[in-house]
Design a protein around this motif. Structure first.
Motif, PDB file in Angstrom:
ATOM      1  N   ARG A 184      98.453 132.186 -42.845  1.00  0.00           N
ATOM      2  CA  ARG A 184      98.613 130.730 -42.792  1.00  0.00           C
ATOM      3  C   ARG A 184      97.460 130.052 -42.041  1.00  0.00           C
ATOM      4  NH1 ARG A 184     101.512 127.807 -38.755  1.00  0.00           N
ATOM      5  NH2 ARG A 184     102.061 125.689 -39.412  1.00  0.00           N
ATOM      6  N   LEU A 185      97.146 130.519 -40.830  1.00  0.00           N
ATOM      7  CA  LEU A 185      96.132 129.854 -40.015  1.00  0.00           C
ATOM      8  C   LEU A 185      94.752 129.936 -40.659  1.00  0.00           C
ATOM      9  CD1 LEU A 185      97.254 130.996 -36.448  1.00  0.00           C
ATOM     10  CD2 LEU A 185      97.664 128.805 -37.582  1.00  0.00           C
ATOM     11  N   LYS A 186      94.445 131.097 -41.252  1.00  0.00           N
ATOM     12  CA  LYS A 186      93.150 131.254 -41.912  1.00  0.00           C
ATOM     13  C   LYS A 186      93.029 130.329 -43.107  1.00  0.00           C
ATOM     14  CE  LYS A 186      90.050 134.717 -43.867  1.00  0.00           C
ATOM     15  NZ  LYS A 186      89.877 136.158 -44.191  1.00  0.00           N
ATOM     16  N   ARG A 187      94.113 130.197 -43.862  1.00  0.00           N
ATOM     17  CA  ARG A 187      94.096 129.324 -45.026  1.00  0.00           C
ATOM     18  C   ARG A 187      93.993 127.857 -44.615  1.00  0.00           C
ATOM     19  NH1 ARG A 187      92.195 128.549 -49.875  1.00  0.00           N
ATOM     20  NH2 ARG A 187      93.572 127.319 -51.230  1.00  0.00           N
ATOM     21  N   ILE A 188      94.653 127.475 -43.538  1.00  0.00           N
ATOM     22  CA  ILE A 188      94.559 126.104 -43.041  1.00  0.00           C
ATOM     23  C   ILE A 188      93.126 125.773 -42.668  1.00  0.00           C
ATOM     24  CG2 ILE A 188      95.159 124.616 -41.094  1.00  0.00           C
ATOM     25  CD1 ILE A 188      97.969 125.740 -41.195  1.00  0.00           C
ATOM     26  N   GLU A 189      92.458 126.715 -41.993  1.00  0.00           N
ATOM     27  CA  GLU A 189      91.066 126.498 -41.591  1.00  0.00           C
ATOM     28  C   GLU A 189      90.156 126.326 -42.803  1.00  0.00           C
ATOM     29  OE1 GLU A 189      87.556 128.811 -39.014  1.00  0.00           O
ATOM     30  OE2 GLU A 189      89.601 129.608 -39.108  1.00  0.00           O
ATOM     31  N   THR A 190      90.363 127.154 -43.820  1.00  0.00           N
ATOM     32  CA  THR A 190      89.567 127.063 -45.048  1.00  0.00           C
ATOM     33  C   THR A 190      89.784 125.723 -45.747  1.00  0.00           C
ATOM     34  OG1 THR A 190      89.668 129.458 -45.358  1.00  0.00           O
ATOM     35  CG2 THR A 190      89.136 128.119 -47.286  1.00  0.00           C
ATOM     36  N   LEU A 191      91.046 125.313 -45.867  1.00  0.00           N
ATOM     37  CA  LEU A 191      91.349 124.054 -46.551  1.00  0.00           C
ATOM     38  C   LEU A 191      90.766 122.859 -45.813  1.00  0.00           C
ATOM     39  CD1 LEU A 191      95.067 124.674 -47.608  1.00  0.00           C
ATOM     40  CD2 LEU A 191      93.101 124.449 -49.135  1.00  0.00           C
ATOM     41  N   GLU A 192      90.884 122.853 -44.505  1.00  0.00           N
ATOM     42  CA  GLU A 192      90.336 121.731 -43.731  1.00  0.00           C
ATOM     43  C   GLU A 192      88.839 121.625 -43.902  1.00  0.00           C
ATOM     44  OE1 GLU A 192      91.800 122.570 -39.832  1.00  0.00           O
ATOM     45  OE2 GLU A 192      93.642 121.398 -40.115  1.00  0.00           O
ATOM     46  N   SER A 193      88.135 122.774 -43.953  1.00  0.00           N
ATOM     47  CA  SER A 193      86.681 122.783 -44.150  1.00  0.00           C
ATOM     48  C   SER A 193      86.318 122.236 -45.527  1.00  0.00           C
ATOM     49  CB  SER A 193      86.147 124.202 -43.971  1.00  0.00           C
ATOM     50  OG  SER A 193      84.777 124.258 -44.281  1.00  0.00           O
ATOM     51  N   GLN A 194      87.058 122.658 -46.547  1.00  0.00           N
ATOM     52  CA  GLN A 194      86.784 122.205 -47.917  1.00  0.00           C
ATOM     53  C   GLN A 194      87.050 120.715 -48.061  1.00  0.00           C
ATOM     54  OE1 GLN A 194      87.854 126.432 -50.178  1.00  0.00           O
ATOM     55  NE2 GLN A 194      89.338 124.788 -50.137  1.00  0.00           N
ATOM     56  N   LEU A 195      88.125 120.248 -47.475  1.00  0.00           N
ATOM     57  CA  LEU A 195      88.459 118.825 -47.569  1.00  0.00           C
ATOM     58  C   LEU A 195      87.425 117.973 -46.843  1.00  0.00           C
ATOM     59  CD1 LEU A 195      92.318 119.053 -47.018  1.00  0.00           C
ATOM     60  CD2 LEU A 195      91.170 118.347 -49.119  1.00  0.00           C
ATOM     61  N   GLU A 196      86.950 118.465 -45.706  1.00  0.00           N
ATOM     62  CA  GLU A 196      85.936 117.727 -44.953  1.00  0.00           C
ATOM     63  C   GLU A 196      84.643 117.615 -45.763  1.00  0.00           C
ATOM     64  OE1 GLU A 196      83.645 117.918 -40.609  1.00  0.00           O
ATOM     65  OE2 GLU A 196      85.095 119.459 -41.188  1.00  0.00           O
ATOM     66  N   GLU A 197      84.307 118.682 -46.481  1.00  0.00           N
ATOM     67  CA  GLU A 197      83.092 118.691 -47.280  1.00  0.00           C
ATOM     68  C   GLU A 197      83.158 117.692 -48.427  1.00  0.00           C
ATOM     69  OE1 GLU A 197      80.056 122.074 -49.058  1.00  0.00           O
ATOM     70  OE2 GLU A 197      82.207 122.461 -49.096  1.00  0.00           O
ATOM     71  N   LEU A 198      84.354 117.518 -48.982  1.00  0.00           N
ATOM     72  CA  LEU A 198      84.505 116.621 -50.127  1.00  0.00           C
ATOM     73  C   LEU A 198      84.798 115.182 -49.748  1.00  0.00           C
ATOM     74  CD1 LEU A 198      86.622 118.697 -52.699  1.00  0.00           C
ATOM     75  CD2 LEU A 198      84.168 118.278 -52.703  1.00  0.00           C
ATOM     76  N   GLU A 199      85.269 114.951 -48.525  1.00  0.00           N
ATOM     77  CA  GLU A 199      85.795 113.635 -48.160  1.00  0.00           C
ATOM     78  C   GLU A 199      84.767 112.523 -48.339  1.00  0.00           C
ATOM     79  OE1 GLU A 199      88.409 111.625 -44.570  1.00  0.00           O
ATOM     80  OE2 GLU A 199      87.558 113.618 -44.334  1.00  0.00           O
ATOM     81  N   ASP A 200      83.542 112.709 -47.797  1.00  0.00           N
ATOM     82  CA  ASP A 200      82.534 111.651 -47.901  1.00  0.00           C
ATOM     83  C   ASP A 200      82.051 111.477 -49.327  1.00  0.00           C
ATOM     84  OD1 ASP A 200      82.693 111.160 -45.192  1.00  0.00           O
ATOM     85  OD2 ASP A 200      81.050 112.522 -44.676  1.00  0.00           O
TER      86      ASP A 200
END
Length: 553
Positions: A184-200
């Protein structure tokens, strides 16, 4: 109760209408006469499967109708009300039409209905027992189900099943939470990184910037083509607008002379108006356009980012926004993932609820088993099995199930001094048929259906045993309506209504059913006991059988 059956072109029946009385009704007739005709028609009206064999030879369809009466506060009345099918007649009309093509249609009280609806109402109205029911005795779950049904434990067994299913569901949820916790924690970290990359990047719409970049890339050609179009419309020496105006002037004087010319003239006037608007809009578009190389460079950089991220995440550039939303939902679910410890507590609580309900069910089953076995023993002893003895055996299951704690067997012995054993291991075919018959009659006493159908369940018995079976069914007929196909004169003699099935030598062959009066009943009983040749002896025997009926009532 069933009050009327009407068969039109159904199997051997041409046009047959018959009224059914309350109490114990029997159908008899020679082999091949079509005794199952009435029951097949009734089954069709109750939504059972049919085939083209039910359509009389030479006909395109068979049409059967069954009419039932019912009480105002009965389950079938509630069902009709819930389905908006009740009427003031206090009757239920079930109709089924079977076509020679294999299709069929159904109606309930005149409204087209589905076969599933016929089956639903049918289960409330009729309970069917056949000569093959004895095979159920050999199925492992049957003793338990028979005990539960006779003892009215249906609500308790359902409560155990529900609590068991809840317990198992909680176990699965807990295990899923444990499995998810490790990643769970590893997947949360991956998702947050991907979302941050796409947000802007997703602050702008890919299709919008792609279209704007394409427009700037073709700016010079667009201006040249727009200028040519404007010139052709109104700036050249022989422009389109002037030509259309000239045509309109020439036709204006003739428009009133022909309806068709008038239509053409009006179309040209409208076209001129549209062209004027287009010219005006084209001028405004040309005036507002300018080429901005800095903006084009900015758009190109944005598109490069879109394409780079699309390659990275293996989607099309215009699908990045949808991918972003998918990741957002997954991240939200992971944050909301239940605590495994809290789920473990729910598992234990659900387990305790199941244990309590299952233990209670096991206790009441054990308490009911002994008197039920005694009653079954008493009933079976009457059927030429004087040393019969039954008892229930409870064996703990290795693991509790949705059925409870115990595997329940029905043990039997027909001989004094011989310990009881499981039915399938020790009982003969004749003994099984008699035991099945008694168990069905006992079950019938507990059914909610007002019509019980027994299809040759007395096969394999005769003489005094058949007489006792007849008495059992006659006694049951005082509380519910019974339809019984039988070959036994001793059973038929106990009936309240005797229906005879006869095959007529028509072309094609046909069968008919009619009610017998007392003298006709004596003749039929004599035929059943004595065969084709009816002697004075068989007639006297038939009269004695009928006298037994009146002596016992």
């Amino acid at each position: 109760m069933l009050t009327h059956l009407n068969l039109i072109n159904f199997a051997l029946a041409d046009n047959l209408a018959i009224d059914i009385e309350q109490g114990f009704n029997v159908l008899t007739g020679e082999t091949g006469a079509g005794k199952s005709l009435l029951l097949d028609a009734l089954s069709a009206c109750l939504g059972e499967r049919t085939d083209t064999n039910y359509v009389r030879y030479g006909s395109d369809k068979a049409d059967v109708t069954a009419v039932f009466s019912y009480q105002a506060q009965s389950p079938e009345a509630d069902w009709l009300t819930a389905h908006e099918l009740a009427d003031e007649s206090g009757e239920i009309h079930l109709r089924r039409v079977i076509f020679a093509t294999g299709r069929s249609k159904a109606w309930i009280n005149g409204r087209p209905s589905s076969l599933s609806e016929l089956k639903e109402i049918g289960r409330l109205l009729v309970q069917l027992y056949s000569q093959h029911s004895q095979q159920q005795l050999l199925e492992p779950p049957y003793p338990k189900h028979w005990l539960d049904r006779y003892s009215n434990f249906g609500d308790h067994t359902q409560a155990v099943k529900d609590s068991y299913n809840t317990w198992q569901k909680n176990i699965r949820q807990h295990q899923a939470a444990l499995d998810a916790q490790t990643t769970r924690l590893k997947r949360i970290e991956t998702l947050e990184s991907q979302l941050e990359e796409l947000e802007d990047v997703l602050q702008v719409d890919y299709k919008d910037i792609e279209q704007e970049f394409d427009r700037l890339s073709h700016h010079e050609h667009i201006m040249l083509d727009c200028g040519y179009a404007l010139n052709a419309l109104e700036e050249s020496e022989q422009n389109i607008n002037q030509e259309i105006s000239s045509i309109i002037r020439r036709l204006e004087s003739h428009a009133g002379r022909s309806e068709q010319l008038s239509t053409i003239y009006n179309s040209l006037v409208n076209a001129q108006s549209e062209l004027d608007d287009a010219s005006s809009s084209l001028k405004q578009y040309i005036d507002r356009q300018s080429f901005d190389p800095d903006r084009m460079e900015e758009l190109n950089a944005q598109l490069e980012v879109f394409h780079r991220l699309a390659r990275k995440y293996r989607v099309q550039p215009d699908e990045l926004k949808q991918q972003y939303e998918t990741w957002q939902n997954e991240l939200q679910q992971l944050h909301q993932l239940e605590d495994p410890e809290a789920l473990a507590e729910q598992v234990e609580q659900a387990h305790q609820v199941f244990i309590e309900k299952a233990q209670y069910l096991d206790d009441i089953r054990r308490e009911a088993a002994t008197p039920l076995a005694i009653k079954l023993t008493e009933q079976v002893k009457q059927l030429a099995l004087p040393e019969a003895h039954f008892e229930f055996k409870f064996e703990p299951l290795e693991q509790p199930s949705s059925e409870g704690f115990s595997f329940i067997q029905l043990l039997f012995t027909a001989n004094k001094g011989i310990p009881p054993q499981p039915l399938g291991r020790i009982a003969s075919g004749g003994e099984l048929s008699r035991i099945a018959l008694v168990m069905q009659v006992m079950n019938a006493e507990k059914t909610e259906a007002e019509v019980l159908v027994f299809d040759e369940i007395d096969v394999g018995i005769s003489g005094g045993t058949a007489e006792i079976v007849g008495r059992l069914l006659a006694g049951l007929g005082q509380h519910v309506q019974i339809l019984c196909i039988t070959h036994q004169a001793q059973v038929a003699a106990q009936s309240d209504q005797h229906l005879l099935v006869k095959k007529l030598q028509t072309d094609p062959a046909s069968s008919t059913i009619f009610e017998l009066d007392e003298d006709e009943r004596i003749q039929e009983l004599a035929r059943m006991t004595g065969g084709v040749e009816i002697s004075e002896t068989t007639l006297q025997h038939a009269k004695q059988l009928r006298q037994l009926k009146f002596q016992t009532t």
